[in-house]
Scaffold this motif. Structure first.
Motif, PDB file in Angstrom:
ATOM      1  N   UNK A 100       9.681   9.611  -0.779  1.00 36.74           N
ATOM      2  CA  UNK A 100       9.238   9.175  -2.099  1.00 36.74           C
ATOM      3  C   UNK A 100       8.893   7.690  -2.106  1.00 36.74           C
ATOM      4  N   UNK A 101       9.724   6.886  -1.482  1.00 40.49           N
ATOM      5  CA  UNK A 101       9.478   5.448  -1.425  1.00 40.49           C
ATOM      6  C   UNK A 101       8.217   5.149  -0.620  1.00 40.49           C
ATOM      7  N   UNK A 102       8.039   5.881   0.474  1.00 41.75           N
ATOM      8  CA  UNK A 102       6.835   5.691   1.296  1.00 41.75           C
ATOM      9  C   UNK A 102       5.582   6.052   0.510  1.00 41.75           C
ATOM     10  N   UNK A 103       5.629   7.197  -0.188  1.00 42.11           N
ATOM     11  CA  UNK A 103       4.480   7.635  -0.977  1.00 42.11           C
ATOM     12  C   UNK A 103       4.164   6.637  -2.089  1.00 42.11           C
ATOM     13  N   UNK A 104       5.208   6.098  -2.721  1.00 44.25           N
ATOM     14  CA  UNK A 104       5.001   5.126  -3.800  1.00 44.25           C
ATOM     15  C   UNK A 104       4.336   3.866  -3.268  1.00 44.25           C
ATOM     16  N   UNK A 105       4.785   3.395  -2.095  1.00 46.73           N
ATOM     17  CA  UNK A 105       4.208   2.191  -1.517  1.00 46.73           C
ATOM     18  C   UNK A 105       2.752   2.419  -1.109  1.00 46.73           C
ATOM     19  N   UNK A 106       2.480   3.535  -0.422  1.00 39.70           N
ATOM     20  CA  UNK A 106       1.113   3.815   0.010  1.00 39.70           C
ATOM     21  C   UNK A 106       0.189   4.073  -1.175  1.00 39.70           C
ATOM     22  N   UNK A 107       0.764   4.530  -2.278  1.00 38.75           N
ATOM     23  CA  UNK A 107      -0.033   4.777  -3.472  1.00 38.75           C
ATOM     24  C   UNK A 107      -0.470   3.522  -4.190  1.00 38.75           C
ATOM     25  N   UNK A 108      -0.071   2.357  -3.688  1.00 35.55           N
ATOM     26  CA  UNK A 108      -0.437   1.094  -4.319  1.00 35.55           C
ATOM     27  C   UNK A 108      -1.830   0.596  -3.909  1.00 35.55           C
ATOM     28  N   UNK A 109      -2.467   1.258  -2.930  1.00 37.66           N
ATOM     29  CA  UNK A 109      -3.835   0.884  -2.559  1.00 37.66           C
ATOM     30  C   UNK A 109      -4.789   1.762  -3.359  1.00 37.66           C
ATOM     31  N   UNK A 110      -5.546   1.147  -4.261  1.00 42.96           N
ATOM     32  CA  UNK A 110      -6.319   1.883  -5.259  1.00 42.96           C
ATOM     33  C   UNK A 110      -7.813   1.839  -4.982  1.00 42.96           C
ATOM     34  N   UNK A 145     -12.860   5.380 -13.570  1.00 46.60           N
ATOM     35  CA  UNK A 145     -11.447   5.650 -13.363  1.00 46.60           C
ATOM     36  C   UNK A 145     -10.979   5.005 -12.068  1.00 46.60           C
ATOM     37  N   UNK A 146      -9.661   5.021 -11.896  1.00 44.61           N
ATOM     38  CA  UNK A 146      -9.031   4.462 -10.699  1.00 44.61           C
ATOM     39  C   UNK A 146      -7.951   5.434 -10.244  1.00 44.61           C
ATOM     40  N   UNK A 147      -7.864   5.650  -8.930  1.00 37.88           N
ATOM     41  CA  UNK A 147      -6.799   6.471  -8.346  1.00 37.88           C
ATOM     42  C   UNK A 147      -6.415   5.847  -7.008  1.00 37.88           C
ATOM     43  N   UNK A 148      -5.307   6.279  -6.465  1.00 36.09           N
ATOM     44  CA  UNK A 148      -4.907   5.745  -5.169  1.00 36.09           C
ATOM     45  C   UNK A 148      -5.810   6.309  -4.080  1.00 36.09           C
ATOM     46  N   UNK A 149      -6.045   5.507  -3.046  1.00 34.46           N
ATOM     47  CA  UNK A 149      -6.828   5.979  -1.906  1.00 34.46           C
ATOM     48  C   UNK A 149      -6.135   7.165  -1.260  1.00 34.46           C
ATOM     49  N   UNK A 150      -4.813   7.140  -1.221  1.00 35.58           N
ATOM     50  CA  UNK A 150      -4.062   8.252  -0.630  1.00 35.58           C
ATOM     51  C   UNK A 150      -4.335   9.551  -1.382  1.00 35.58           C
TER      52      UNK A 150
END
Length: 389
Positions: A100-110, A145-150
């Motif tokens: 979960x922490x990894x996904x949250x961090x990687x989700x910060x690249x938008x 709109x904006x979403x994470x690259x992941x």
């Protein structure tokens, strides 16, 4: 409509925020481009600052990969050793927390999107068809709109799965044996549970009836309903609550040529009436799902399993059978014991006729470096044949 805000060229900007995981829009957003180093991006992402990418698209993908490497910099042998030093149930929860922490961090690249789902970045691929599959057609009133690259990479990967499909040997010969999973619908890549349903002995129709009626509870992609229809079951009612799953099942059943045998219905668990065969492949792990697609694997509190067992006897025809397809991974992870499962079966007026087991062949079962290898290596998938006691 969730909105994300940032400052660009001295002016406040905003756009629609998209998150399949239901994550709130980041409160702090900075711009990033080809000059942003991986170390800087990693530090900002770990601090909770999102980076709205304005550089070359492929460079953005490389930055995401670099962030992933930094998140995974702890050697696998150390992670495995740490997992072995705590009870397996604690190792599971630690593993889920780390994921979960990894996904949250990687989700910060938008990544930004235009109103038509095109990406206004240099060398950006055409993702409009993939985004339409996942998010629906862009409405005339759609905005940027904006979403994470992941998340975008997940959307494009799912689009490719849907295009190519997954070959299911139990559905016949190639190439007419493919299931095409939609975005957000679990892909039937684990073949052992499908093989169990394809080979278990079918019950006989009730006295005085020549055809068999079956229910497929929680149909998902429709794969088990299709297998039953291919086996000659005259009528199948396939239920699910997720609109994406219902559309996916209908499309798969039609392209497999069994739509006349299978009725797809938006129902929570059981349709009305009784059937001689009721099949259910509930989520195997009683833990909280962190995204919609994970609901096929994680079911907090085991609610679907409990609901299936509770309602089964009321919907079984005389001498009918309920087929519960379940992995014992939860038992090896300390999330549910075998005694608890058997007690639940008995408490709901059911008995076990027999159990058919199959050993999973997925790669993680043989990955000694996996944090949960101790449990995965002993996993068995079973088809429990249940009947009214």
């Amino acid at each position: 409509m969730p909105t994300i805000y940032w400052t660009e060229h001295g002016e406040e900007q905003h756009a629609r925020w998209r998150s399949e995981r239901g994550s709130p829009a980041p409160k702090k957003v900075v711009l990033a481009d080809d000059t942003t180093t991986a170390d800087t991006a990693y530090r900002l992402a770990c601090e909770g600052t999102a980076l709205l990418w304005r550089g070359d698209f492929h460079n953005g993908r490389q930055l995401l990969q670099a962030l992933g490497r930094r998140a995974d910099q702890v050697p696998a042998r150390k992670r495995k050793k740490a997992a072995q030093e705590v009870p397996i149930v604690d190792a599971f929860h630690q593993h889920r927390l780390a994921q979960s922490q990894r996904a949250r961090m990687l989700g910060m690249l938008l990544i930004p999107f235009n109103a038509d789902y095109s990406v206004p970045l240099r060398r950006a691929p055409d993702v409009q068809a993939a985004c339409t599959d996942a998010w629906g057609p862009a409405a005339p009133t759609e905005v940027a709109s904006v979403a994470s690259l992941r998340e975008l990479l997940g959307v494009t990967s799912a689009h490719e799965w849907r295009r190519v499909g997954v070959e299911i040997p139990s559905l016949g010969d190639a190439p007419n044996n493919r299931i095409h999973p939609h975005y957000g619908v679990f892909s039937p890549v684990r073949g052992e549970y499908i093989h169990l349903v394809a080979t278990a002995h079918l019950p006989k129709p009730p006295t005085g009836q020549s055809t068999l009626l079956a229910f497929d509870i929680g149909t998902g992609s429709g794969v088990l309903a299709a297998v039953l229809a291919k086996r000659g079951v005259a009528a199948v009612i396939a239920t699910d609550q997720d609109p994406r799953a219902l559309d996916c099942a209908r499309e798969n059943l039609k392209q497999l040529g069994v739509e006349a045998q299978v009725t797809v219905a938006q129902i929570d668990l059981f349709p009305e009436g009784r059937a001689s065969l009721i099949v259910c492949n509930p989520p195997w792990l009683p833990a909280r799902a962190s995204s919609p697609v994970e609901r096929a694997v994680y079911d907090e509190g085991g609610k679907m399993l409990a609901g299936f067992l509770k309602g089964l006897t009321a919907h079984l025809a005389p001498k009918g059978e309920g087929w519960l397809i379940l992995s014992n991974l939860a038992e090896h992870l300390g999330l549910r014991s075998r005694d608890e499962l058997l007690a639940a079966i008995e408490a709901n007026g059911l008995k076990v006729i027999s159990r058919i087991d199959a050993k999973p062949l997925h790669p993680k079962a043989a990955d000694a470096g996996d944090a949960l290898h101790q449990a995965r290596s002993r996993e068995v998938t079973s088809l429990w044949r249940l009947a009214a006691a």
